[in-house]
Design a protein around this motif. Structure first.
Motif, PDB file in Angstrom:
ATOM      1  N   THR A   1      -5.905   2.802   7.673  1.00 40.22           N
ATOM      2  CA  THR A   1      -5.227   3.874   6.942  1.00 40.22           C
ATOM      3  C   THR A   1      -5.717   5.249   7.395  1.00 40.22           C
ATOM      4  OG1 THR A   1      -6.820   3.440   5.199  1.00 40.22           O
ATOM      5  CG2 THR A   1      -4.625   2.569   4.899  1.00 40.22           C
ATOM      6  N   GLY A  21      -5.455  -1.604   1.934  1.00 39.09           N
ATOM      7  CA  GLY A  21      -4.402  -0.593   1.937  1.00 39.09           C
ATOM      8  C   GLY A  21      -4.826   0.727   1.342  1.00 39.09           C
ATOM      9  N   ILE A  45       0.577   4.077   1.301  1.00 36.42           N
ATOM     10  CA  ILE A  45       0.758   4.811   2.557  1.00 36.42           C
ATOM     11  C   ILE A  45       1.966   4.281   3.332  1.00 36.42           C
ATOM     12  CG2 ILE A  45      -0.797   3.375   3.934  1.00 36.42           C
ATOM     13  CD1 ILE A  45      -1.712   5.972   5.281  1.00 36.42           C
ATOM     14  N   THR A  84      -6.160   4.315   0.810  1.00 37.34           N
ATOM     15  CA  THR A  84      -6.163   5.364   1.817  1.00 37.34           C
ATOM     16  C   THR A  84      -7.105   6.518   1.518  1.00 37.34           C
ATOM     17  OG1 THR A  84      -3.851   4.851   2.181  1.00 37.34           O
ATOM     18  CG2 THR A  84      -4.666   6.873   3.145  1.00 37.34           C
ATOM     19  N   MET A  85      -6.976   7.124   0.335  1.00 31.91           N
ATOM     20  CA  MET A  85      -7.644   8.407   0.144  1.00 31.91           C
ATOM     21  C   MET A  85      -9.165   8.310   0.210  1.00 31.91           C
ATOM     22  SD  MET A  85      -5.278  10.256   0.358  1.00 31.91           S
ATOM     23  CE  MET A  85      -6.250  11.760   0.377  1.00 31.91           C
ATOM     24  N   THR A 141      -1.548  10.330  -3.592  1.00 29.02           N
ATOM     25  CA  THR A 141      -1.767  11.357  -2.585  1.00 29.02           C
ATOM     26  C   THR A 141      -1.249  10.961  -1.212  1.00 29.02           C
ATOM     27  OG1 THR A 141      -3.848  11.633  -3.732  1.00 29.02           O
ATOM     28  CG2 THR A 141      -3.515  12.980  -1.812  1.00 29.02           C
ATOM     29  N   MET A 169       1.777  11.962   4.134  1.00 31.34           N
ATOM     30  CA  MET A 169       2.596  11.479   5.245  1.00 31.34           C
ATOM     31  C   MET A 169       3.849  12.319   5.445  1.00 31.34           C
ATOM     32  SD  MET A 169       1.451   8.775   6.805  1.00 31.34           S
ATOM     33  CE  MET A 169       0.068   9.846   6.899  1.00 31.34           C
ATOM     34  N   VAL A 186     -10.069   8.095   3.823  1.00 31.85           N
ATOM     35  CA  VAL A 186      -9.740   9.310   4.565  1.00 31.85           C
ATOM     36  C   VAL A 186     -10.795  10.377   4.290  1.00 31.85           C
ATOM     37  CG1 VAL A 186      -8.141  11.249   4.655  1.00 31.85           C
ATOM     38  CG2 VAL A 186      -7.269   8.942   4.759  1.00 31.85           C
ATOM     39  N   MET A 187     -11.259  10.450   3.025  1.00 35.21           N
ATOM     40  CA  MET A 187     -12.198  11.505   2.684  1.00 35.21           C
ATOM     41  C   MET A 187     -13.643  11.129   2.994  1.00 35.21           C
ATOM     42  SD  MET A 187     -10.286  12.620  -0.790  1.00 35.21           S
ATOM     43  CE  MET A 187     -11.095  14.125  -1.251  1.00 35.21           C
ATOM     44  N   ILE A 210      -3.926   6.094  10.550  1.00 32.93           N
ATOM     45  CA  ILE A 210      -2.527   6.468  10.330  1.00 32.93           C
ATOM     46  C   ILE A 210      -2.446   7.928   9.892  1.00 32.93           C
ATOM     47  CG2 ILE A 210      -0.473   6.044   8.936  1.00 32.93           C
ATOM     48  CD1 ILE A 210      -1.238   3.137   8.806  1.00 32.93           C
ATOM     49  N   VAL A 211      -3.294   8.291   8.925  1.00 34.15           N
ATOM     50  CA  VAL A 211      -3.259   9.670   8.435  1.00 34.15           C
ATOM     51  C   VAL A 211      -3.632  10.638   9.550  1.00 34.15           C
ATOM     52  CG1 VAL A 211      -4.341  11.279   6.851  1.00 34.15           C
ATOM     53  CG2 VAL A 211      -3.666   9.049   6.044  1.00 34.15           C
ATOM     54  N   PRO A 269       0.828  -1.208   0.000  1.00 29.49           N
ATOM     55  CA  PRO A 269       0.000   0.000   0.000  1.00 29.49           C
ATOM     56  C   PRO A 269       0.857   1.251   0.000  1.00 29.49           C
ATOM     57  CG  PRO A 269      -0.729  -1.512   1.714  1.00 29.49           C
ATOM     58  CD  PRO A 269       0.512  -2.096   1.127  1.00 29.49           C
ATOM     59  N   THR A 302      -6.981   7.941  -6.744  1.00 31.26           N
ATOM     60  CA  THR A 302      -7.900   7.604  -5.667  1.00 31.26           C
ATOM     61  C   THR A 302      -8.478   8.838  -5.000  1.00 31.26           C
ATOM     62  OG1 THR A 302      -6.000   7.424  -4.240  1.00 31.26           O
ATOM     63  CG2 THR A 302      -6.857   5.392  -5.141  1.00 31.26           C
ATOM     64  N   VAL A 303      -7.744   9.956  -5.069  1.00 30.25           N
ATOM     65  CA  VAL A 303      -8.274  11.162  -4.433  1.00 30.25           C
ATOM     66  C   VAL A 303      -9.556  11.607  -5.145  1.00 30.25           C
ATOM     67  CG1 VAL A 303      -6.891  12.786  -5.775  1.00 30.25           C
ATOM     68  CG2 VAL A 303      -7.623  13.417  -3.515  1.00 30.25           C
TER      69      VAL A 303
END
Lengths: 434, 471
Positions: free
Chosen positions: B420, B393, A267, B395-396, A360, A365, B399-400, B423-424, A265, B292-293
């Motif tokens: 994830t 895994g 991240i 993330t974006m 992103t 990070m 997160v959003m 973590i952010v 991943p 992904t964003v």
């Protein structure tokens, strides 16, 4: 006992068979239908996604401005010799000047509250932007008519994104403010023009002056670092694995690692960057240099895999011929095989870089999520990247940022599409069939 | 001007210039040698040049890079020392700010606010000027010595090509080893930070705890503001609810992606004409190329509110950050991943199996469901495992669009959080780098890495199984 079918006539048997065949063929039809539906659903998701973003974002291409009449007090801005004085320009109350000039348009408006809500129609950054313009071009001071940006709420109203039928309390503009804007519209002292600022400035707290240039430059710098690091490393690693590695444990380990890294991943690469590059080596936070390094580690496996594939696609006869006339193994690899594989390597690199452009999470990070108002000038300056900018804006409350992040997404998609098209064209043009 | 010469870029430019000079010097030296000894050189002339450039450039560039990356921490240490001498009771949270200020003052970006700061900045500027001067001189010297040494070795019978190629091969080997180094870097750095977390928080409480609220400690800290020990040290970090949220969202994503992706793949592999395939396949791949964003934006601002309104209409209470919205959009993102992997697996089933099935009189539908799919099954499972690893895994999007508060629930309409997202969240506020909170992010990170690694390995072994079976 006899088989029951023995007792049936030929006609009945045929009917049974036809019936069962129909049933059996039905599975096929069902599968076909299910497949078509699945594809239709997937493609309509794509269409919905793209059109949703387009419909939300295209209005950000325009920006509302309103006309004010004012004379700039030149006397207050020059020094004894009559030259412009930088310090005086800096300290002059430009915002006050703009707001006062704007209020003059509505002489009937009295009372603190009303005056304030009238002033709210003008962008809070209008004074600052006027100052920048004048610093760049002092001759503007002779002028009397200026077009200045409206506040984001007026901009939204002008674009029909503010529902005037909502109850007054739930709107960002009250009835009086809407009335004033309509008045301006009637005398066409408010207009919508192409939003150049969006493409020529960096981020801002005020949506009407926020632009993507800073983010685009940040992305470009990070990607330059990525290319400079990842491309040579990947090509060298691929040549090693294809021509010099002796089969054995180490080579196996390298191959397993490359395949695995491709599926880690993103991240996690960000965490690596944070703890090693920032934590251990104390490199600058939020810098495109570190972003580029992290992205390079991330895209390395992709480029290695593409490079190996295109090296393998070069017929062995080329290498054999080179070796046959006395080239060393290194010469055969570098001077004969590599040039033939170059278009394929380039295509793979472009695709890897396009992936890195959209990435992103690892950049967040390592702190590239900071609010940066300046366009970065070096790779160690704090910067942000285009996809991170989209993330930051979509987190903001103002409706106007929503529109801007949609437009930024469109810009990002345009970049991605052109990179992928370039890759396709390169492949079509230079791909050899041996 | 001197500032530029002694800067990193300046030194690099000098290095390149010197290397170019050494290249031509070595060619001249070679031709001189040939003239005097009247013997043919072993290699082509430019190999002697390249050989000399290796010696002139590489040791020096390594010195330059290593020096630069190791003196930055030292410089900061130096500032911190003089800072603490000048301001004995400076709160630790201000140190970074002060360091940045001092650096900016000394490079002339901002004006000093008082004499102490100016003094410190001057001190720093003097020291860092000296340091980069020293670096510059060292680098140039190393380069010149290396180049001269190489030139002194140039003789016609010197095997320049062999030595040059040997060097290249070593560099190539190193490039390949970078992949291993990256993996080691990930494992070492994550375990190191996670280990520091586990010395302060018991691993069993972390892996099996059912309560996750890293911020509670802060709230308690506010209540007990006088008792400073409480602040920042006693959040609860039980990762079960976080992991459950991750799995819930991944499950919803798979629920969307598997049927659509699989049926699309079956259609493309078995029914579609070449023409259709040529158009549909790239179109589906566009879905995979969208960052992904963008999906996150779509999930948070379009699908989330849409599902919420739909819920309101049906009289249901849907969170605006529901697991359903994030999971569904993630599913859309994964569709092309599953469809292209499954497509490959299905087309890899040998022709002979299909022909056999058709020859025995089965319909195409029967051939697909009874022969092709069972034969492709291990490969399909491998593809699904890879997709799950991707979803975990990712993330974006989460997160959003997903929540931040950890809840142990299986209701897709509730808001859940994921590994994830945590973590952010833990690493983006203005928190100190060494607090338990930030360290816990690395514990989550290593967990995430291990879980996805296991899924990837399982997927790989699954797809290997199909490879050997029909050959």
């Amino acid at each position: 006992m006899n088989n029951p079918t023995d007792m049936l006539t030929a006609q009945q048997r045929q009917d049974i068979i036809r019936h069962s065949l129909q049933k059996r063929h039905k599975t096929e039809r069902r599968l076909r239908w299910a497949g078509l539906t699945a594809i239709t659903i997937a493609i309509s998701f794509l269409v919905i996604l793209i059109s949703n973003i387009f419909l939300n974002g295209y209005t950000a291409l325009l920006q509302s401005e309103l006309q004010v009449e004012m004379t700039i007090p030149k006397a207050e801005l020059v020094d004894e010799n009559g030259d412009l004085d930088a310090a005086r320009i800096m300290t002059f109350n430009w915002n006050g000047l703009v707001k006062k000039a704007f209020r003059k348009k509505f002489p009937d408006v009295k009372g603190m509250m009303d005056k304030r809500s009238l002033g709210d129609l003008v962008s809070d950054n209008a004074g600052y932007e006027l100052r920048l313009q004048i610093e760049k071009n002092p001759e503007l001071m002779e002028q009397n008519l200026f077009w200045i940006k409206t506040s984001d709420d007026v901009d939204m109203y002008m674009k029909g994104r503010l529902d005037a039928s909502l109850p007054e309390k739930m709107r960002r503009l009250d009835d009086k403010q809407i009335g004033w804007v309509d008045q301006l519209k009637e005398v066409s002292e408010i207009r919508k023009v192409f939003n150049t600022g969006f493409f020529t400035t960096a981020d801002s707290r005020e949506p009407e002056s926020a632009g993507i240039l800073g983010a685009v430059v940040g992305s470009a710098m990070a990607l330059m670092v990525t290319i400079i690091l990842a491309l040579p490393l990947a090509v060298m690693a691929a040549i090693y694995l294809e021509y010099f590695a002796r089969p054995g444990r180490v080579t196996d380990l390298i191959e397993v690692n490359i395949n695995n890294l491709a599926a880690v991943p993103s991240i996690v690469f960000g965490l690596l960057g944070l703890s090693v590059f920032l934590g251990f080596f104390n490199m600058p936070r939020s810098a495109p240099l570190v972003g580029g390094m992290v992205l390079a580690l991330m895209t390395l496996p992709t480029i290695i895999i593409a490079t190996r594939a295109s090296i393998r696609a070069v017929p062995t006869s080329i290498r054999d011929a080179a070796l046959g006339v006395g080239a060393s193994r290194m010469q055969a690899a570098l001077d004969h095989v590599l040039p033939q594989a170059a278009p394929g390597i380039l295509t793979g690199t472009i695709i890897g870089i396009a992936q890195a452009l959209g990435e992103t999470a690892p950049l967040i990070m390592i702190g590239m999520v900071a609010f940066v108002v300046d366009v970065p000038t070096s790779i160690t300056d704090p910067a942000t990247a285009l996809p991170v900018q989209i993330f930051i804006w979509s987190d903001s409350a103002e409706r106007a940022f929503y529109e801007r992040s949609s437009l930024a997404i469109m810009v990002l998609l345009v970049f991605l599409i052109s990179m992928n098209l370039l890759a396709v064209i390169l492949r079509r043009r230079y791909e050899k069939t041996w | 001007m001197t500032a530029f010469f002694t800067s990193f870029t300046g030194s690099l430019l000098w290095l390149i210039l010197i290397s170019a000079g050494i290249y031509f010097l070595s060619l001249r030296r070679l031709s001189g040698q040939i003239q005097t000894s009247q013997s043919k050189p072993h290699s082509l002339a430019y190999y002697y040049g390249r050989y000399a450039v290796i010696w002139a450039f590489f040791p020096a560039i390594i010195v330059l890079i290593v020096w630069t990356s190791f003196t930055r921490p030292l410089e900061n240490q130096f500032i911190i020392q003089s800072l603490s001498a000048a301001y004995p009771d400076l709160p630790s949270s201000f140190v970074d700010l002060k360091i940045a200020q001092i650096k900016n003052i000394s490079s002339g970006l901002i004006a000093a606010e008082d004499d102490i700061m100016r003094g410190l900045a001057d001190q720093y500027g003097y020291a860092s000027d000296r340091l980069s001067m020293l670096r510059y001189v060292t680098v140039i010297l190393v380069s010149l010595i290396g180049g001269m040494f190489a030139i002194s070795r140039i003789k016609p019978h010197f095997k320049a090509r062999v030595v040059f190629e040997g060097f290249l091969r070593r560099v190539f080997t190193f490039a390949a080893i970078v992949a291993i180094l990256t993996t080691i870097g990930i494992i070492v750095s994550l375990t190191f930070e996670a280990f520091r977390f586990f010395t302060q928080y018991h691993p069993i409480d972390f892996f099996f705890g059912t309560h996750w609220s890293p911020n509670v400690a802060l709230r308690e800290g506010v209540e007990n503001a006088l008792d400073e020990d409480v602040g920042g040290s006693s959040g609860s970090f039980g990762m079960i609810p976080v992991m459950a949220g991750t799995l819930l969202i991944a499950f919803i994503a798979m629920l969307v992606a598997v049927p659509i992706g699989l049926f699309a793949a079956i259609y493309m592999a078995e029914f579609a004409s070449r023409r259709v395939r040529n158009y549909v396949k790239p179109t589906l791949e566009v879905l995979a190329g969208i960052p992904t964003v963008v999906y996150g934006f779509f999930a948070a601002l379009t699908i989330g509110p849409f599902i919420r309104n739909l819920g309101l209409f049906a009289g249901l209470d849907v969170s605006s950050q529901s697991a359903l919205a994030a999971g569904a959009v993630m599913g859309i993102m994964i569709i092309p991943f599953i469809s292209s992997l499954s497509d490959d697996v299905i087309t890899a089933v040998p022709r002979s199996l299909r022909d056999g099935a058709l020859g025995l009189g089965s319909t195409r539908g029967e051939m697909i469901t009874k022969v092709v799919l069972p034969a492709a099954f291990p490969g399909l499972v491998g593809a699904f495992l890879l997709a799950i690893s991707r979803a975990i895994g990712e993330t974006m999007i989460v997160v959003m669009a997903a929540g931040v508060s950890a809840q142990l629930t299986a209701n897709p309409l509730d808001s859940v959080t994921t590994v994830t997202v945590q973590i952010v969240m833990l690493l983006t506020g203005d928190t100190e780098f060494d607090s338990v909170k930030t360290l816990s992010a690395f514990a989550l990170g290593i967990t995430l890495f291990v879980v996805t690694l296991c899924l990837n390995i399982a997927a790989l072994s699954m797809s290997r199984r199909i490879g050997g079976r029909y050959e």
